[in-house]
Design an enzyme around this catalytic site. Structure first.
Site, PDB file in Angstrom:
ATOM      1  N   LYS A 116      34.319  37.857  46.829  1.00  0.00           N
ATOM      2  CA  LYS A 116      35.388  38.154  47.754  1.00  0.00           C
ATOM      3  C   LYS A 116      35.200  37.397  49.072  1.00  0.00           C
ATOM      4  CE  LYS A 116      36.448  42.683  45.929  1.00  0.00           C
ATOM      5  NZ  LYS A 116      36.383  44.042  46.048  1.00  0.00           N
ATOM      6  N   LYS A 198      38.181  37.444  35.231  1.00  0.00           N
ATOM      7  CA  LYS A 198      38.186  38.915  34.419  1.00  0.00           C
ATOM      8  C   LYS A 198      39.581  39.071  34.847  1.00  0.00           C
ATOM      9  CE  LYS A 198      36.750  41.509  38.659  1.00  0.00           C
ATOM     10  NZ  LYS A 198      35.887  42.451  39.244  1.00  0.00           N
ATOM     11  N   LYS A 201      43.325  43.429  39.273  1.00  0.00           N
ATOM     12  CA  LYS A 201      44.469  43.719  40.050  1.00  0.00           C
ATOM     13  C   LYS A 201      44.834  42.974  41.313  1.00  0.00           C
ATOM     14  CE  LYS A 201      41.920  47.527  41.437  1.00  0.00           C
ATOM     15  NZ  LYS A 201      41.577  49.180  40.859  1.00  0.00           N
TER      16      LYS A 201
END
Ligand code: TYM
Length: 332
Positions: A116, A198, A201
């Protein structure tokens, strides 16, 4: 670990974006099953989800979307404590206490943080770095034995266990040591457009994931356009990663064995396989979408569920927090 029974179970999900098939197969299906014979706590982790940019004016709606989504997949508030993390202040308080005994080096190793941070370098915050400590607080407050999650969260659960061990050694034996409960096969569902990533969303491409609330024709389109390798080989071990991912989804959704699936599609064209995959996914998700629409329409009911959950959660979390504070030498 074996399927827990007679245990305390806790897990959490962020209310950012739509619930998707990766969440469902990697975690939520197990959440529903575990309600049967365990004491379960399921937490909408709204404090975690603000560690990346979000829209405050829409945030209450996102939390209610997640609440309706969890009820729609089968979380039963009669058997589960379903609550919003921000409504139980013990989570943030224990987060602080635990942060004082967590070495920076352990947090620097967390892959989710590294990923992130890499995506939004200038903007990444102390909250994003400390994220796994709050997650440890979520788990330890309820003395959870088992934490049903997908593979991407295992590192965080192991850290929670280390944090608990360190606290128990340094102060007093307060916390149960948690273990991740990861499903076989569906622990890491990949993106439909790039099997090296992966399913997520936060992916820019909506084609990369199947949202639980997608309409049947949208699901079919996404599956038909999913990437595959050149030669159609339907084998859980010998196909390329894109096809293995689709086979894993087929197995997790249909409940059929690998052997039966490999036999069913041997010699088939991709188109035939994808049509069959779309059929099983649509059959599984349609009732969920329909229940969701009904549940999402009644906001008062959703808020009531969270209000009850909040009380039940606080009744367990507050005494644990008090015991931890006392062990650390505070006046309580
Ligand atoms: P979150 O919101 O990203 O995901 C919720 C759950 O879905 C699983 N999952 C997947 N499983 C398989 N394949 C995928 N592609 C996939 N994508 C997501 C995740 O592993 C997770 O189980 N940090 C957590 C939330 C959290 C938490 C907790 C979890 C906060 N506190 C305490 C357990 C216990 C997260 O970001 O999940």
């Amino acid at each position: 670990m074996d399927t827990p029974s007679g245990k305390t179970v806790l897990s959490g999900i962020q209310p950012s974006g739509s619930l998707h098939l990766g969440n469902y197969l990697g975690a939520l299906k197990q959440w529903v099953e575990l309600q049967e014979s365990n004491t379960v706590y399921y937490c909408i982790v709204d404090l975690h989800a603000i560690t990346v940019p979000y829209e405050p004016t829409e945030y209450q709606s996102r939390v209610l979307d997640a609440t309706a989504g969890l009820l729609a997949v089968g979380i039963d508030p009669e058997r589960s404590t379903l609550f919003a993390q921000s409504q139980v202040p013990a989570h943030t308080e224990l987060n602080w206490l635990l942060s004082t005994t967590t070495p920076l080096g352990e947090l620097e190793r967390m892959t989710q943080f590294k990923d992130k941070q890499a995506k939004q370098r200038e903007k990444s915050s102390l909250g994003l770095f400390a994220y796994p400590v709050l997650q440890a607080a979520d788990i330890l407050l309820y003395q959870a034995h088992a934490v049903p999650v997908g593979e991407d969260q295992v590192q965080h659960i192991e850290l929670a266990r280390d944090i608990a061990k360190r606290f128990n050694n340094r102060y007093a034996k307060i916390f149960t040591l948690p273990e991740a409960y990861v499903p076989k096969g569906a622990a890491r569902i990949k993106s439909l457009t790039d099997p090296t990533k992966k399913m997520s969303k936060s992916d820019e491409s909506e084609k990369s994931y199947i949202a639980l609330m997608d309409e049947p024709e949208v699901i079919r389109k996404k599956i038909m356009s999913a990437v595959t390798e050149t030669e159609p080989v339907f084998s859980f071990t010998d196909s390329g990663p894109a096809v293995q991912n689709l086979l894993q989804i087929f197995a997790a959704v249909s409940g059929e064995t690998h052997e039966a699936i490999e036999k069913q599609f041997a010699g088939s064209a991709y188109k035939t396989f994808k049509e069959a995959l779309a059929d099983v996914v649509i059959a599984q998700l349609t009732p969920i979408r329909e229940r969701y629409q009904e549940l999402r329409a009644d906001e008062n009911k959703l808020k009531e569920v969270l209000a009850t959950g909040r009380e039940q959660a606080a009744a367990i979390a507050n005494p644990t927090l008090a015991a931890a504070k006392e062990a650390m030498g505070f006046l309580v």
